[in-house]
Scaffold this motif. Structure first.
Motif, PDB file in Angstrom:
ATOM      1  N   VAL A 131       0.844  -1.197   0.000  1.00 45.41           N
ATOM      2  CA  VAL A 131       0.000   0.000   0.000  1.00 45.41           C
ATOM      3  C   VAL A 131       0.884   1.254   0.000  1.00 45.41           C
ATOM      4  O   VAL A 131       1.683   1.462   0.916  1.00 45.41           O
ATOM      5  CB  VAL A 131      -0.962   0.020   1.209  1.00 45.41           C
ATOM      6  N   GLY A 132       0.730   2.062  -1.055  1.00 44.37           N
ATOM      7  CA  GLY A 132       1.462   3.326  -1.162  1.00 44.37           C
ATOM      8  C   GLY A 132       0.620   4.483  -0.659  1.00 44.37           C
ATOM      9  O   GLY A 132      -0.312   4.292   0.131  1.00 44.37           O
ATOM     10  N   GLU A 133       0.921   5.674  -1.145  1.00 43.18           N
ATOM     11  CA  GLU A 133       0.227   6.867  -0.649  1.00 43.18           C
ATOM     12  C   GLU A 133      -0.952   7.252  -1.539  1.00 43.18           C
ATOM     13  O   GLU A 133      -2.099   7.260  -1.107  1.00 43.18           O
ATOM     14  CB  GLU A 133       1.235   8.012  -0.576  1.00 43.18           C
ATOM     15  N   GLY A 134      -0.636   7.564  -2.788  1.00 40.58           N
ATOM     16  CA  GLY A 134      -1.682   7.984  -3.701  1.00 40.58           C
ATOM     17  C   GLY A 134      -1.107   8.121  -5.092  1.00 40.58           C
ATOM     18  O   GLY A 134       0.108   8.198  -5.260  1.00 40.58           O
ATOM     19  N   PRO A 135      -1.968   8.149  -6.118  1.00 43.30           N
ATOM     20  CA  PRO A 135      -1.491   8.215  -7.495  1.00 43.30           C
ATOM     21  C   PRO A 135      -0.711   9.495  -7.771  1.00 43.30           C
ATOM     22  O   PRO A 135      -1.017  10.549  -7.208  1.00 43.30           O
ATOM     23  CB  PRO A 135      -2.780   8.208  -8.317  1.00 43.30           C
ATOM     24  N   GLY A 136       0.295   9.389  -8.644  1.00 48.63           N
ATOM     25  CA  GLY A 136       0.982  10.557  -9.177  1.00 48.63           C
ATOM     26  C   GLY A 136       0.466  10.825 -10.582  1.00 48.63           C
ATOM     27  O   GLY A 136      -0.583  10.304 -10.981  1.00 48.63           O
TER      28      GLY A 136
ATOM     29  N   ARG B 243       8.048   6.976 -12.146  1.00 49.50           N
ATOM     30  CA  ARG B 243       9.431   6.724 -11.694  1.00 49.50           C
ATOM     31  C   ARG B 243       9.464   5.929 -10.389  1.00 49.50           C
ATOM     32  O   ARG B 243      10.307   5.056 -10.203  1.00 49.50           O
ATOM     33  CB  ARG B 243      10.171   8.056 -11.518  1.00 49.50           C
ATOM     34  N   ALA B 244       8.525   6.239  -9.501  1.00 48.38           N
ATOM     35  CA  ALA B 244       8.479   5.487  -8.227  1.00 48.38           C
ATOM     36  C   ALA B 244       8.177   4.013  -8.505  1.00 48.38           C
ATOM     37  O   ALA B 244       8.702   3.118  -7.835  1.00 48.38           O
ATOM     38  CB  ALA B 244       7.420   6.085  -7.299  1.00 48.38           C
ATOM     39  N   GLY B 245       7.351   3.790  -9.530  1.00 48.48           N
ATOM     40  CA  GLY B 245       7.012   2.416  -9.909  1.00 48.48           C
ATOM     41  C   GLY B 245       8.219   1.660 -10.444  1.00 48.48           C
ATOM     42  O   GLY B 245       8.389   0.473 -10.164  1.00 48.48           O
TER      43      GLY B 245
ATOM     44  N   ALA C 253      -1.941  -1.307  -3.970  1.00 44.86           N
ATOM     45  CA  ALA C 253      -2.994  -0.296  -3.876  1.00 44.86           C
ATOM     46  C   ALA C 253      -2.418   0.954  -3.204  1.00 44.86           C
ATOM     47  O   ALA C 253      -1.242   1.001  -2.854  1.00 44.86           O
ATOM     48  CB  ALA C 253      -4.177  -0.842  -3.087  1.00 44.86           C
ATOM     49  N   ASN C 254      -3.264   1.926  -3.018  1.00 43.40           N
ATOM     50  CA  ASN C 254      -2.857   3.176  -2.373  1.00 43.40           C
ATOM     51  C   ASN C 254      -3.852   3.569  -1.290  1.00 43.40           C
ATOM     52  O   ASN C 254      -4.995   3.105  -1.292  1.00 43.40           O
ATOM     53  CB  ASN C 254      -2.804   4.305  -3.420  1.00 43.40           C
ATOM     54  N   ILE C 255      -3.410   4.466  -0.411  1.00 47.93           N
ATOM     55  CA  ILE C 255      -4.308   4.994   0.623  1.00 47.93           C
ATOM     56  C   ILE C 255      -5.431   5.805  -0.027  1.00 47.93           C
ATOM     57  O   ILE C 255      -6.597   5.624   0.297  1.00 47.93           O
ATOM     58  CB  ILE C 255      -3.512   5.874   1.631  1.00 47.93           C
TER      59      ILE C 255
HETATM   60  N1  URA Z   1       3.214   6.902  -5.351  1.00 51.90           N
HETATM   61  C1  URA Z   1       2.285   6.222  -4.667  1.00 51.90           C
HETATM   62  O1  URA Z   1       2.230   6.276  -3.461  1.00 51.90           O
HETATM   63  N2  URA Z   1       1.437   5.482  -5.345  1.00 51.90           N
HETATM   64  C2  URA Z   1       1.476   5.369  -6.656  1.00 51.90           C
HETATM   65  O2  URA Z   1       0.650   4.658  -7.196  1.00 51.90           O
HETATM   66  C3  URA Z   1       2.481   6.070  -7.347  1.00 51.90           C
HETATM   67  C4  URA Z   1       3.338   6.840  -6.684  1.00 51.90           C
END
Ligand code: URA
Length: 216
Positions: free
Chosen positions: A43-48, A61-63, A84-86
């Motif tokens: 689980v990440g933070e949110g879409p870029g 790039r994070a991907g 997924a993301n938060i």
């Molecule tokens: N950073 C995130 O936390 N989630 C993504 O999907 C892309 C970058």
């Protein structure tokens, strides 16, 4: 109804969501993707920006950084896990999602997690760590496990974007070195879970290994 159909219903709801103002600036919602039979969910933070364009998590790039760590250190492919993301919509200028946005959005993540019922949730970075554990210091918490509901454990590690921003130093104790250690541990967890080794045993082994390696 099977998990795939239920997941599709959640995704459909996410795609129409207007619970917070992030819907006003999004292009695509990013519900999350991957193996619905997995024992490990990231689980990440949110879409870029790239994720907002494609509707897929961690494709920028994070991907790339996440893939590199997964492939080289965990010896895993994306298809092995679920990501997924938060929050499911891109916060403008990639800012950290605020409390209200997290509150409005996380029922979707909770519903996904209820369906997936993972044994381990990998919290990528501070926002996910805070949500799942209440802890706010990723530098202190990475490489550690936290109890969540049921028998599910949270394992914290650095967000790939943080690694991209860090100074390139890769020696022992550096963020990238620690992240590589965490990913190797995640690879071990994956294989141990495949063999049905109980989570408690896996946690003990990983804690000991990370301690010995100087990463805990
Ligand atoms: N950073 C995130 O936390 N989630 C993504 O999907 C892309 C970058």
């Amino acid at each position: 109804m099977n998990i795939k159909d239920e997941m599709n219903i959640i995704e459909e709801k996410i795609s129409k969501c207007e619970r917070c103002t992030l819907h006003l600036t999004r292009n695509k919602t990013v519900p999350g993707t991957g193996n619905i039979k997995t024992d490990i969910v990231f689980v990440g933070e949110g879409p870029g920006e790239e994720e907002d364009k494609s509707g897929l998590p961690f494709v920028g790039r994070a991907g790339e950084m996440l893939d590199k760590l997964l492939n080289e250190n965990a010896k895993l492919q994306r298809e092995n896990i679920f990501i997924a993301n938060i929050v499911k919509c891109r916060p403008p200028k990639n800012r950290t999602p605020n409390e209200e946005e997290v509150l409005m959005c996380t029922p979707y993540l909770e519903a996904q997690l209820m369906l997936l019922n993972p044994k381990i949730i990998v919290a990528l970075g501070g926002t996910a760590l805070k949500y799942f554990t209440g802890e706010s210091k990723i530098t202190k918490s990475r490489g550690s496990f936290f109890k969540w509901y049921g028998n599910t454990r949270i394992f914290a590690t650095f967000h790939p974007s943080y690694l991209l921003r860090s100074d390139g130093e890769s020696g022992p104790g550096s963020p990238i070195w620690l992240a590589q250690l965490d990913m190797s541990a995640i690879g071990f967890m994956y294989k141990a879970l495949e063999k049905n080794i109980p989570v408690e045993e896996i946690v003990k082994k990983v804690e000991l290994t990370l301690q010995k390696a100087g990463g805990a």
